[in-house]
Design an enzyme around this catalytic site. Structure first.
Site, PDB file in Angstrom:
ATOM      1  N   ARG A  60       0.818  -1.211   0.000  1.00  0.00           N
ATOM      2  CA  ARG A  60       0.000   0.000   0.000  1.00  0.00           C
ATOM      3  C   ARG A  60       0.853   1.263   0.000  1.00  0.00           C
ATOM      4  O   ARG A  60       0.471   2.284  -0.595  1.00  0.00           O
ATOM      5  CB  ARG A  60      -0.926  -0.016   1.229  1.00  0.00           C
ATOM      6  CG  ARG A  60      -1.970   1.085   1.240  1.00  0.00           C
ATOM      7  CD  ARG A  60      -3.000   0.819   2.326  1.00  0.00           C
ATOM      8  NE  ARG A  60      -4.067   1.810   2.353  1.00  0.00           N
ATOM      9  CZ  ARG A  60      -4.344   2.572   3.416  1.00  0.00           C
ATOM     10  NH1 ARG A  60      -3.612   2.474   4.523  1.00  0.00           N
ATOM     11  NH2 ARG A  60      -5.339   3.433   3.379  1.00  0.00           N
ATOM     12  N   HIS A  64       0.253   4.466  -2.373  1.00  0.00           N
ATOM     13  CA  HIS A  64       0.007   5.813  -1.840  1.00  0.00           C
ATOM     14  C   HIS A  64       1.126   6.782  -2.185  1.00  0.00           C
ATOM     15  O   HIS A  64       0.918   7.996  -2.205  1.00  0.00           O
ATOM     16  CB  HIS A  64      -0.223   5.755  -0.329  1.00  0.00           C
ATOM     17  CG  HIS A  64      -1.619   5.351   0.039  1.00  0.00           C
ATOM     18  ND1 HIS A  64      -2.194   5.656   1.237  1.00  0.00           N
ATOM     19  CD2 HIS A  64      -2.557   4.669  -0.665  1.00  0.00           C
ATOM     20  CE1 HIS A  64      -3.438   5.171   1.261  1.00  0.00           C
ATOM     21  NE2 HIS A  64      -3.676   4.563   0.132  1.00  0.00           N
ATOM     22  N   GLY A  70       3.534  11.480  -8.195  1.00  0.00           N
ATOM     23  CA  GLY A  70       4.248  10.382  -8.848  1.00  0.00           C
ATOM     24  C   GLY A  70       5.026   9.540  -7.844  1.00  0.00           C
ATOM     25  O   GLY A  70       5.050   9.832  -6.642  1.00  0.00           O
ATOM     26  N   ASP A  72       7.762   9.033  -6.101  1.00  0.00           N
ATOM     27  CA  ASP A  72       8.964   9.809  -5.770  1.00  0.00           C
ATOM     28  C   ASP A  72       9.307   9.735  -4.288  1.00  0.00           C
ATOM     29  O   ASP A  72      10.057  10.575  -3.782  1.00  0.00           O
ATOM     30  CB  ASP A  72       8.770  11.277  -6.181  1.00  0.00           C
ATOM     31  CG  ASP A  72       7.709  11.967  -5.337  1.00  0.00           C
ATOM     32  OD1 ASP A  72       6.914  11.258  -4.675  1.00  0.00           O
ATOM     33  OD2 ASP A  72       7.667  13.211  -5.326  1.00  0.00           O
ATOM     34  N   ASN A  89      -3.898   8.497   5.171  1.00  0.00           N
ATOM     35  CA  ASN A  89      -2.703   7.859   5.741  1.00  0.00           C
ATOM     36  C   ASN A  89      -2.646   7.902   7.267  1.00  0.00           C
ATOM     37  O   ASN A  89      -2.009   7.048   7.893  1.00  0.00           O
ATOM     38  CB  ASN A  89      -1.436   8.531   5.195  1.00  0.00           C
ATOM     39  CG  ASN A  89      -1.226   8.269   3.709  1.00  0.00           C
ATOM     40  OD1 ASN A  89      -1.595   7.194   3.208  1.00  0.00           O
ATOM     41  ND2 ASN A  89      -0.665   9.233   3.001  1.00  0.00           N
ATOM     42  N   HIS A 188      -6.299  -5.853  -2.246  1.00  0.00           N
ATOM     43  CA  HIS A 188      -7.045  -6.106  -1.002  1.00  0.00           C
ATOM     44  C   HIS A 188      -7.248  -7.603  -0.747  1.00  0.00           C
ATOM     45  O   HIS A 188      -8.042  -7.972   0.095  1.00  0.00           O
ATOM     46  CB  HIS A 188      -8.385  -5.368  -1.030  1.00  0.00           C
ATOM     47  CG  HIS A 188      -8.252  -3.876  -0.938  1.00  0.00           C
ATOM     48  ND1 HIS A 188      -9.303  -2.996  -1.059  1.00  0.00           N
ATOM     49  CD2 HIS A 188      -7.156  -3.087  -0.731  1.00  0.00           C
ATOM     50  CE1 HIS A 188      -8.886  -1.750  -0.922  1.00  0.00           C
ATOM     51  NE2 HIS A 188      -7.570  -1.777  -0.735  1.00  0.00           N
ATOM     52  N   THR A 189      -6.520  -8.449  -1.446  1.00  0.00           N
ATOM     53  CA  THR A 189      -6.463  -9.872  -1.100  1.00  0.00           C
ATOM     54  C   THR A 189      -5.590 -10.085   0.132  1.00  0.00           C
ATOM     55  O   THR A 189      -5.568 -11.173   0.704  1.00  0.00           O
ATOM     56  CB  THR A 189      -5.928 -10.705  -2.290  1.00  0.00           C
ATOM     57  OG1 THR A 189      -5.807 -12.063  -1.871  1.00  0.00           O
ATOM     58  CG2 THR A 189      -4.564 -10.240  -2.769  1.00  0.00           C
ATOM     59  N   ASP A 248      -3.961 -14.118  -3.397  1.00  0.00           N
ATOM     60  CA  ASP A 248      -4.635 -14.998  -4.359  1.00  0.00           C
ATOM     61  C   ASP A 248      -5.806 -14.238  -4.985  1.00  0.00           C
ATOM     62  O   ASP A 248      -5.913 -13.028  -4.804  1.00  0.00           O
ATOM     63  CB  ASP A 248      -5.092 -16.289  -3.658  1.00  0.00           C
ATOM     64  CG  ASP A 248      -5.981 -16.001  -2.454  1.00  0.00           C
ATOM     65  OD1 ASP A 248      -6.572 -14.888  -2.389  1.00  0.00           O
ATOM     66  OD2 ASP A 248      -6.098 -16.867  -1.575  1.00  0.00           O
TER      67      ASP A 248
END
Ligand code: HEM
Ligand SMILES: *[C@@H]1O[C@H](CO)[C@@H](O)[C@H](O)[C@H]1NC(C)=O
Ligand SMILES: *[C@@H]1O[C@H](CO)[C@@H](O)[C@H](O)[C@H]1NC(C)=O
Ligand SMILES: *[C@@H]1O[C@H](CO)[C@@H](O)[C@H](O)[C@H]1NC(C)=O
Ligand SMILES: *[C@@H]1O[C@H](CO)[C@@H](O)[C@H](O)[C@H]1NC(C)=O
Ligand SMILES: *[C@@H]1O[C@H](CO)[C@@H](O)[C@H](O)[C@H]1NC(C)=O
Ligand SMILES: *[C@@H]1O[C@H](CO)[C@@H](O)[C@H](O)[C@H]1NC(C)=O
Length: 327
Positions: A60, A64, A70, A72, A89, A188-189, A248
Site C-alpha cells: 500500500r 500511496h 508520482g 517519488d 494515511n 485487497h487480497t 490470491d
C-alpha cells in the site's frame, strides 16, 4: 572522414540519451548495486516473518506514494506538510520503520546509490511474491522528490466512501484505466481495514434502517459484533476474509458473494456502473481465472510504478528516506 564519423557517433549517442531519458529500466542498478534485489528480498522476508500483515502495508505504501506527485517517495517525508498526516494515511499507513531498515541495509550494500522511491517499488513486488503472489520485473531509476504534498494526498487518494465514478476519475487522473481499478483493487487480497472505514455499511445504511443490502448478511452480523456503534473505530478486520495473508484471487470471489469489506470493493461488482463499463465482467473473469489476475496485476503494478517518475537530474537519491538531503 574520421571527424565526420566521430561527429556521427556523438549525435547517435546524444539521441540514445534523449530516448532513454525519463525511462525506467530493469537493469538500472546492475553495475552500481548488483546485489540490490537480494538485500531487499531478505529484508522483506524478515519483516513478513515478524508480521505477515506487513506485506499488505508495504504494498500500500508504494500505491500511496505513486498517486501523489508520482512515485517519488514523497510519502516517506516527515515534517509539517507530511503526507503521513493526510486523512487517507493518518493512523493508517504503516511500515515506515520497515522501510528505514531496508534503506539501512541497502545503504550498507551500496551507499548513496539507490533511491527510496525504487526501494518502495521493489519492496511492493517482494511483498506480493512472499505473500504467495507472482513476481514481476520492477523497472528502476526513479529519483526521490524534494517535497511532500499533503493536500495532494487528501485530494488524489481514493476513499472507501467515494462513488465508483469518483474512484475511476482519481485513477484516470494518474493515467490508470478501469482495468487498473479492478485489478489493483485486488491488492485487497491481503491486509486489514479499520471499522471506521466500513461501519457505515453495518447499521442504518443510507438511513434505510438496515445494513448495506450488497453486504452478505452473515458477514454483516460478524462485522456488527466486531464493530459495534460507538465502539473503537481502530479495530481491524481482514480485507479478504477467506485467505487473509495469502495473495490470491479470492478477493474477487468475495465480491461475487457480496463479501467485499469496503464499499469501494463491493461497488466493483455490485454498482450499476460496474456492469455498464465491464468491470463486473472483469471481476468474474479474475474470480474464475487466477492466472489472468496475476498477469494483469503485474502489468498494472508496472503501469502504476511508472506514474511521473523523477529521472535524469530531477530530484535526488535521499540518504535518509524521511528527509531531503539538503536539510
Ligand atoms: C480502489 C481504490 C482504493 C481504495 C478506496 C482503498 C481503500 C483502502 C482502505 C480504506 C484501507 C484500510 C485502511 C485502514 O484501515 O486504515 C485499505 C487498505 C489496503 N489497501 Fe487499499 N484502497 C484502494 C486501492 C488499493 C490499491 C490500488 C492497492 C495496491 C495495489 C491497495 C492496497 C491496500 C492494502 C494492501 C491494504 C491493507 C494495508 C494494511 O493492512 O496495512 N489498495 N485500502
Ligand atoms: C547478496 O545478498 C545476499 C542476501 O543478503 C547475501 O546472502 C549474499 O551473500 C550477497 N552476495 C554478495 C555477492 O554480496
Ligand atoms: C554512507 O556514506 C556517508 C558519507 O559518505 C557516511 O556518512 C555514512 O555513514 C555511510 N553510511 C553507511 C551505512 O555506510
Ligand atoms: C500537489 O498535488 C496537486 C495535485 O493534487 C498539484 O496540483 C500540486 O502542484 C502539488 N503540489 C506540490 C507542491 O507538489
Ligand atoms: C436511520 O436513519 C434515518 C435517517 O437518518 C433516521 O430517520 C432513522 O430514525 C434511523 N433509524 C434507526 C433505526 O436508527
Ligand atoms: C485511532 O487511534 C488514534 C491513535 O491512537 C486516535 O488518535 C484516533 O482517534 C483513533 N481513531 C478512531 C476512529 O477511534
Ligand atoms: C474460500 O474461497 C474458496 C474459493 O472461492 C471457497 O471454495 C471456500 O469455500 C472459501 N472459504 C471460506 C471460508 O469462505
Amino acid at each position: 572522414m574520421k571527424s565526420f564519423s566521430s561527429l556521427l557517433h556523438v549525435i547517435v549517442l546524444f539521441y540514445l540519451c534523449l530516448k532513454t531519458e525519463g525511462q525506467l529500466r530493469a537493469d538500472y542498478y546492475a553495475s552500481s548495486c548488483p546485489n540490490l534485489s537480494n538485500v531487499v528480498r531478505r529484508e522483506v522476508f524478515k519483516a513478513l516473518q515478524n508480521e505477515m500483515r506487513m506485506g499488505g502495508s508495504l504494498l500500500r505504501l508504494h500505491f500511496h506514494d505513486c498517486f501523489v506527485n508520482g512515485c517519488d517517495a514523497s510519502i516517506l517525508l516527515d515534517g509539517s506538510d507530511s503526507e503521513k498526516l493526510a486523512l487517507p494515511n493518518l493512523n493508517s499507513a504503516r511500515g515506515f520503520d520497515v522501510i528505514d531498515s531496508i534503506k539501512a541495509a541497502v545503504e550498507n550494500e551500496c551507499n548513496g546509490t539507490v533511491s527510496c522511491a525504487d526501494i518502495l517499488a521493489i519492496t511492493a513486488r517482494d511483498s506480493v511474491l512472499l505473500s504467495g503472489g507472482r513476481p514481476w520485473t520492477v523497472l528502476l531509476g526513479r529519483r526521490d522528490g524534494l517535497v511532500a504534498n499533503q493536500s495532494g494526498a487528501n485530494n488524489g487518494l481514493p476513499s472507501p466512501f467515494n462513488s465508483l465514478d469518483v474512484i475511476i476519475a482519481k485513477f484516470a487522473a494518474v493515467g490508470l484505466d478501469t482495468t487498473d481499478v479492478v485489478t489493483l483493487s485486488g491488492g485487497h487480497t491481503i491486509g486489514r481495514a479499520r471499522c471506521t472505514l466500513f461501519s457505515n455499511r453495518l447499521f442504518n445504511f443510507s438511513g434505510g434502517g438496515a445494513a448495506d443490502p450488497t453486504l452478505d448478511s452473515s458477514l454483516a452480523s460478524e462485522l456488527q459484533s466486531l464493530c459495534p456503534q460507538n465502539g473503537d473505530g481502530n479495530v481491524t478486520t481482514a480485507l479478504d476474509q477467506n485467505s487473509t495473508d495469502y495473495f490470491d484471487n479470492h478477493y474477487f470471489n468475495n465480491l461475487i458473494n457480496n463479501k467485499g469489506v469496503l464499499s469501494s470493493d463491493q461497488l466493483l461488482f455490485s454498482d450499476d456502473a460496474a456492469a455498464t463499463n465491464s468491470m463486473r465482467t472483469l471481476v468474474q473473469s479474475y474470480a474464475s481465472n487466477s492466472n489472468l489476475f496475476f498477469s494483469q496485476f503485474a502489468s498494472s503494478m508496472v503501469k502504476m510504478g511508472n506514474i511521473s517518475p523523477l529521472t535524469g537530474v530531477k530530484g535526488e537519491v535521499r540518504k535518509n528516506c524521511r528527509v531531503v538531503n539538503s536539510s
